[in-house]
Design a protein around this motif. Sequence first.
Motif, short mmCIF file in Angstrom:
data_model
loop_
_atom_site.label_atom_id
_atom_site.label_comp_id
_atom_site.label_asym_id
_atom_site.label_seq_id
_atom_site.Cartn_x
_atom_site.Cartn_y
_atom_site.Cartn_z
N ASP A 1 0.82 -1.23 -0.08
CA ASP A 1 -0.14 -0.04 -0.07
C ASP A 1 0.75 1.34 0.03
O ASP A 1 0.61 2.28 -0.48
CB ASP A 1 -0.73 0.05 1.25
N ARG A 2 1.99 1.16 0.35
CA ARG A 2 3.07 2.27 0.59
C ARG A 2 3.60 2.40 -0.85
O ARG A 2 3.82 3.55 -1.23
CB ARG A 2 3.77 2.20 1.71
N ILE A 3 4.12 1.23 -1.32
CA ILE A 3 4.96 1.22 -2.52
C ILE A 3 4.45 1.51 -3.70
O ILE A 3 4.75 2.44 -4.38
CB ILE A 3 5.97 0.24 -2.50
N GLU A 4 3.21 0.87 -4.07
CA GLU A 4 2.88 0.81 -5.48
C GLU A 4 2.17 2.26 -5.83
O GLU A 4 2.57 2.58 -6.92
CB GLU A 4 1.57 -0.31 -5.24
N PRO A 5 1.71 2.97 -5.03
CA PRO A 5 1.14 4.45 -5.31
C PRO A 5 2.32 5.17 -5.76
O PRO A 5 2.28 6.06 -6.58
CB PRO A 5 0.54 4.88 -4.30
N LEU A 6 3.45 5.17 -5.20
CA LEU A 6 4.63 5.72 -5.41
C LEU A 6 5.28 5.40 -6.70
O LEU A 6 6.12 6.23 -7.46
CB LEU A 6 5.82 5.63 -4.43
N ILE A 7 5.24 4.15 -7.22
CA ILE A 7 5.59 3.80 -8.49
C ILE A 7 5.03 4.54 -9.57
O ILE A 7 5.51 4.97 -10.59
CB ILE A 7 5.52 2.09 -8.66
N GLY A 8 3.66 4.54 -9.42
CA GLY A 8 3.08 5.31 -10.58
C GLY A 8 2.91 4.62 -11.93
O GLY A 8 2.80 3.26 -11.88
#
Length: 426
Positions: free
Chosen positions: A168-175
């Motif tokens: 939940d923390r990492i995937e939105p940051l990958i974009g």
Amino acid sequence: MPYPTHATLTDWIAREAAPFSLDPSDSFNAAVDRMMAALGGSVDLLVLRNRLFMRLVEAHGYTAIAVESSFPRGRLVDDYVAGRGPASYEDVMEEGFSHGFGRLDANRDLVEWMRAYNADPAHRTKLRFYGFDTPTEFGGSDSPRQLLEFVLDYLTSVDSAAGRAFRDRIEPLIGRDADWEDPATVFDPTKSIGRSLAAKELRVATEDLIADLQRRRPDLVALAGSDRFREVMHYAASARWLLSYHAGLADTSDDRVSRLLGMRDAMMAENLAYILSRERGREGKVLAFAHNEHLRRGKAEWRWGANLWRWSPAGAHLDAILGPRYALIGSGVGVSDANGIGRPEPGTLEDLLTAAPGPGRFIPTHRGEGLPAGAVATLPTRSGSKKNPGYFPLTPQSLVEFDWLAVLDSTGYARGGPPLPEYNTT
């Protein structure tokens, strides 16, 4: 043991070259066996290709090959070689290789031979296939998604709550993957998102993920085994490297390209060191195959127009890591019309070597020992290719940085690859 002293380079070639034919015959095997006997049993990482790999498997204890293709993609090909996963080569041809290398017939032949070898129950030690290149290339770099999702999938499998929290923390940051993989970033740092706020936060999140895995090592090893833990940690470290590379793409300093080339080669060396550690765990050895410039021991150089870029290639790192456990065979060719390589000029190293019996030959360099220093220093370098800007002739440094040379009289173009047009060498 001191190496023999030779009065001239022609004398060295005549006395020490081991000629071979690529046709089915005993001459190739005999030349390989002679070379391996001279290298000794301490070598764990060696460099060349298909026929050589087959002989090394059959007679010299080699268990894996690593090619200049994306490390994370290579896992798909290894599954196919092992007889699990994809049902046909066509299923791995594109996704299992980078740089379009899966379309080359030589790679198909290699992979199919390995699969057939592994399917034979008489072969108790199964062969492994690896890519050892980074998920980067001159036409662009991959999104960090594939590497990070591999790690997150593992963490989720052993601790669903922790895996979900990091996902939940990492995937939105990958974009969007397309934003990372934009080929324009190679030449225009302003197009790179590698130093955006989200990319910086993603690097911090990746460090936190690595730290969390490391602190839980005893429990995770107990749950899934040490080999699996080391594999996941290597993928995590590769994601860290890739994010640093993307940050480098956004750099505007004068040494930007040299730094990027150096980072890629450092990552390649780390991949090979990891691959070797896996194979040593089952008393195996690794044959690596890549461009001479990646695997040489000294400084690599690439001139592109008015630019001259210099960096430490993977081979220099491996020499520092492995010492005498690393042996290097440099490859050369006399003529290749399909590659735009004409006949070598008189007195060049390729001219001298192809004058010896062939059509191919292995020859030890002794790292320059016993060779006439004056003649080596004044060796002219042959002209390059009119079609292939990635072709680099042999130089006097080749006699110091490579352990052996493998030189063919001529070669065609790799089957399955696109034809090469002539380009403006100026």
